[in-house]
Design a protein around this motif. Sequence first.
Motif, PDB file in Angstrom:
ATOM      1  N   ASP A   8       0.850  -1.192   0.000  1.00  8.33           N
ATOM      2  CA  ASP A   8       0.000   0.000   0.000  1.00  8.33           C
ATOM      3  C   ASP A   8       0.886   1.242   0.000  1.00  8.33           C
ATOM      4  O   ASP A   8       0.997   1.961   0.988  1.00  8.33           O
ATOM      5  CB  ASP A   8      -0.919  -0.025   1.236  1.00  8.33           C
ATOM      6  CG  ASP A   8      -1.945   1.094   1.227  1.00  8.33           C
ATOM      7  OD1 ASP A   8      -2.112   1.726   0.161  1.00  8.33           O
ATOM      8  OD2 ASP A   8      -2.564   1.342   2.277  1.00  8.33           O
ATOM      9  N   LEU A   9       1.514   1.460  -1.144  1.00 10.30           N
ATOM     10  CA  LEU A   9       2.486   2.537  -1.281  1.00 10.30           C
ATOM     11  C   LEU A   9       1.781   3.836  -1.685  1.00 10.30           C
ATOM     12  O   LEU A   9       0.890   3.829  -2.538  1.00 10.30           O
ATOM     13  CB  LEU A   9       3.519   2.152  -2.350  1.00 10.30           C
ATOM     14  CG  LEU A   9       4.743   3.045  -2.523  1.00 10.30           C
ATOM     15  CD1 LEU A   9       5.670   2.917  -1.320  1.00 10.30           C
ATOM     16  CD2 LEU A   9       5.490   2.638  -3.798  1.00 10.30           C
ATOM     17  N   GLU A  10       2.202   4.926  -1.076  1.00 13.75           N
ATOM     18  CA  GLU A  10       1.645   6.231  -1.459  1.00 13.75           C
ATOM     19  C   GLU A  10       2.745   7.289  -1.383  1.00 13.75           C
ATOM     20  O   GLU A  10       3.184   7.670  -0.300  1.00 13.75           O
ATOM     21  CB  GLU A  10       0.479   6.634  -0.556  1.00 13.75           C
ATOM     22  CG  GLU A  10      -0.179   7.941  -0.984  1.00 13.75           C
ATOM     23  CD  GLU A  10      -1.369   8.312  -0.126  1.00 13.75           C
ATOM     24  OE1 GLU A  10      -1.492   9.504   0.229  1.00 13.75           O
ATOM     25  OE2 GLU A  10      -2.169   7.403   0.208  1.00 13.75           O
ATOM     26  N   VAL A  11       3.192   7.725  -2.562  1.00 13.49           N
ATOM     27  CA  VAL A  11       4.264   8.713  -2.657  1.00 13.49           C
ATOM     28  C   VAL A  11       3.647  10.040  -3.096  1.00 13.49           C
ATOM     29  O   VAL A  11       3.013  10.115  -4.154  1.00 13.49           O
ATOM     30  CB  VAL A  11       5.349   8.273  -3.665  1.00 13.49           C
ATOM     31  CG1 VAL A  11       6.512   9.252  -3.656  1.00 13.49           C
ATOM     32  CG2 VAL A  11       5.832   6.868  -3.338  1.00 13.49           C
ATOM     33  N   ASN A  12       3.844  11.070  -2.297  1.00 13.63           N
ATOM     34  CA  ASN A  12       3.231  12.374  -2.568  1.00 13.63           C
ATOM     35  C   ASN A  12       4.293  13.441  -2.838  1.00 13.63           C
ATOM     36  O   ASN A  12       5.487  13.224  -2.626  1.00 13.63           O
ATOM     37  CB  ASN A  12       2.373  12.811  -1.378  1.00 13.63           C
ATOM     38  CG  ASN A  12       1.232  11.850  -1.106  1.00 13.63           C
ATOM     39  OD1 ASN A  12       0.376  11.646  -1.954  1.00 13.63           O
ATOM     40  ND2 ASN A  12       1.236  11.239   0.075  1.00 13.63           N
ATOM     41  N   ASP A  13       3.819  14.590  -3.303  1.00 10.78           N
ATOM     42  CA  ASP A  13       4.690  15.765  -3.520  1.00 10.78           C
ATOM     43  C   ASP A  13       5.910  15.412  -4.376  1.00 10.78           C
ATOM     44  O   ASP A  13       7.035  15.827  -4.089  1.00 10.78           O
ATOM     45  CB  ASP A  13       5.153  16.339  -2.181  1.00 10.78           C
ATOM     46  CG  ASP A  13       3.994  16.719  -1.280  1.00 10.78           C
ATOM     47  OD1 ASP A  13       3.016  17.265  -1.811  1.00 10.78           O
ATOM     48  OD2 ASP A  13       4.067  16.452  -0.070  1.00 10.78           O
TER      49      ASP A  13
ATOM     50  N   LYS B 149       3.903   8.120   2.648  1.00 12.12           N
ATOM     51  CA  LYS B 149       2.970   8.232   3.774  1.00 12.12           C
ATOM     52  C   LYS B 149       3.481   7.560   5.052  1.00 12.12           C
ATOM     53  O   LYS B 149       2.979   7.841   6.148  1.00 12.12           O
ATOM     54  CB  LYS B 149       1.605   7.668   3.397  1.00 12.12           C
ATOM     55  CG  LYS B 149       1.542   6.159   3.243  1.00 12.12           C
ATOM     56  CD  LYS B 149       0.104   5.732   2.989  1.00 12.12           C
ATOM     57  CE  LYS B 149      -0.029   4.231   2.929  1.00 12.12           C
ATOM     58  NZ  LYS B 149      -1.414   3.785   2.728  1.00 12.12           N
ATOM     59  N   SER B 150       4.504   6.699   4.930  1.00 14.78           N
ATOM     60  CA  SER B 150       5.101   6.086   6.121  1.00 14.78           C
ATOM     61  C   SER B 150       5.849   7.110   6.971  1.00 14.78           C
ATOM     62  O   SER B 150       6.153   6.865   8.133  1.00 14.78           O
ATOM     63  CB  SER B 150       6.088   4.987   5.695  1.00 14.78           C
ATOM     64  OG  SER B 150       7.140   5.544   4.925  1.00 14.78           O
ATOM     65  N   GLY B 151       6.143   8.271   6.358  1.00 19.14           N
ATOM     66  CA  GLY B 151       6.905   9.296   7.049  1.00 19.14           C
ATOM     67  C   GLY B 151       8.264   9.552   6.427  1.00 19.14           C
ATOM     68  O   GLY B 151       8.958  10.497   6.812  1.00 19.14           O
TER      69      GLY B 151
ATOM     70  N   PRO C 247      16.283  13.939   5.605  1.00 21.42           N
ATOM     71  CA  PRO C 247      16.515  14.617   6.893  1.00 21.42           C
ATOM     72  C   PRO C 247      17.554  13.951   7.785  1.00 21.42           C
ATOM     73  O   PRO C 247      18.031  14.574   8.746  1.00 21.42           O
ATOM     74  CB  PRO C 247      15.130  14.587   7.546  1.00 21.42           C
ATOM     75  CG  PRO C 247      14.167  14.514   6.414  1.00 21.42           C
ATOM     76  CD  PRO C 247      14.849  13.663   5.386  1.00 21.42           C
ATOM     77  N   TRP C 248      17.925  12.692   7.477  1.00 22.21           N
ATOM     78  CA  TRP C 248      18.809  11.973   8.363  1.00 22.21           C
ATOM     79  C   TRP C 248      20.164  11.632   7.729  1.00 22.21           C
ATOM     80  O   TRP C 248      21.155  11.503   8.441  1.00 22.21           O
ATOM     81  CB  TRP C 248      18.130  10.666   8.809  1.00 22.21           C
ATOM     82  CG  TRP C 248      16.748  10.895   9.291  1.00 22.21           C
ATOM     83  CD1 TRP C 248      16.373  11.326  10.539  1.00 22.21           C
ATOM     84  CD2 TRP C 248      15.550  10.739   8.534  1.00 22.21           C
ATOM     85  NE1 TRP C 248      15.002  11.449  10.599  1.00 22.21           N
ATOM     86  CE2 TRP C 248      14.461  11.093   9.377  1.00 22.21           C
ATOM     87  CE3 TRP C 248      15.256  10.351   7.230  1.00 22.21           C
ATOM     88  CZ2 TRP C 248      13.131  11.054   8.965  1.00 22.21           C
ATOM     89  CZ3 TRP C 248      13.935  10.316   6.806  1.00 22.21           C
ATOM     90  CH2 TRP C 248      12.896  10.672   7.670  1.00 22.21           C
ATOM     91  N   SER C 249      20.215  11.469   6.427  1.00 21.17           N
ATOM     92  CA  SER C 249      21.420  10.954   5.775  1.00 21.17           C
ATOM     93  C   SER C 249      21.783  11.748   4.521  1.00 21.17           C
ATOM     94  O   SER C 249      20.930  12.409   3.917  1.00 21.17           O
ATOM     95  CB  SER C 249      21.223   9.483   5.369  1.00 21.17           C
ATOM     96  OG  SER C 249      20.873   8.676   6.474  1.00 21.17           O
TER      97      SER C 249
ATOM     98  N   THR D 282      18.097   5.449  10.625  1.00 19.18           N
ATOM     99  CA  THR D 282      16.693   5.864  10.505  1.00 19.18           C
ATOM    100  C   THR D 282      16.257   5.795   9.052  1.00 19.18           C
ATOM    101  O   THR D 282      15.143   5.355   8.739  1.00 19.18           O
ATOM    102  CB  THR D 282      16.497   7.294  11.038  1.00 19.18           C
ATOM    103  OG1 THR D 282      16.944   7.359  12.384  1.00 19.18           O
ATOM    104  CG2 THR D 282      15.042   7.710  10.960  1.00 19.18           C
ATOM    105  N   THR D 283      17.151   6.220   8.161  1.00 15.99           N
ATOM    106  CA  THR D 283      16.862   6.126   6.724  1.00 15.99           C
ATOM    107  C   THR D 283      16.668   4.679   6.311  1.00 15.99           C
ATOM    108  O   THR D 283      15.680   4.326   5.652  1.00 15.99           O
ATOM    109  CB  THR D 283      18.012   6.748   5.904  1.00 15.99           C
ATOM    110  OG1 THR D 283      18.119   8.138   6.203  1.00 15.99           O
ATOM    111  CG2 THR D 283      17.783   6.571   4.414  1.00 15.99           C
TER     112      THR D 283
END
Length: 366
Positions: free
Chosen positions: A230-235, A262-264, A291-293, A331-332
């Motif tokens: 259930d993949l959802e890629v936005n923007d 959507k997973s964050g 944001p992490w790597s 985290t990535t």
Amino acid sequence: MTDCRHIICYAYPGAKIRIFSDIFIIFASWTHKTGKVIKRALKILWKIFVILTIFLLASLLLLQTPMVQTFVANKVLEVLSENIDGKITFERIHFKPFSNIVLKNVVIIDENPCIDPADSTCQRIDTLASIKYLVADFSFKTLTGHEGIHIDEVIVKDAQLNLVLEPHPTEEGQTNNLTRIFKLDQVKKKEKTDKEIFKIEKVNVENMTYTMRNYSHRKVPYYGGINWNDLEVNDINVDVDGLRFKGGIMSGKANHVSFTEKSGYVCNSISGSAKVGNGLTHITDFTLVDPWSVITMPDGKLKYTNVKDFSDYIHKVIMDVEIGSSLVDFTTISYFAPQLEGNRLRVKAEHGYYYGTVDDFTVTEM
């Protein structure tokens, strides 16, 4: 026997002049009439030319109006829709010959959307794709001066692509709504060729959404992170140069790609060059920033049997990667390998190699 007219002309010389004058009068009369006929014919031809010119100019002017262009294009799409398992519609089209074409609110409807056999309450995805604005810029030179189709620039705004993995209707395994709607599996395989099919000098995508629902029997176990069922890629924003399809290989240079899932997971930027086809994705000068790597990859290869393996990326896609100077936060990685969720490890690498799948890999010379 001697012709009597010869005798008359000999006996009476004036008769000879009379005969010649009669011939001249007849010829002059015929010439006069013929001249009138020619003039009349020329006038008729001129009128026909004027009428055709006015008609062609009027047709060209009418074809410049979005209303007429939309009407004509809708008729073409009606014929096309008869040969696919779906329907293509749009609100408006505007075409400038050898300049550009603009489409507004394009929608591809799935007339037989699949449902998940394991969950009859699941959402039916009846729209394969929608595009608010699609603009293609081209010129006479780019269209005719090269092998294949050449376009100067393509701009896509506010688009959405909804891919659905579904059980194959006639054999084991899976297919997808894109293949079913356009009957791609019925297309006869042609011999491989080195011919260039198309090249787009510049591609810009603004604010796109991509979803992928897995309604097939082959579900990917979900333990957290990105849900590949259930993949959802936005923007999604994309800036690519030199998008080309030649010899069965798609290639291009990404100046900037960004998106959120959507997973964050958030991707601030991806750049690099890539060639995709024949079971291999070859990436060079790759940089990923989130944001992490910050991960750099001078050279990398993704190996797979076919594109269907990407629906089970964690287990089936082999990565053979040279890692450059990078800062890797787990985290990535945890979004792609949820077993590592909660691990706060950060690794600063100057150089190394990664080989294997997401769930089974080795790292050397790090």
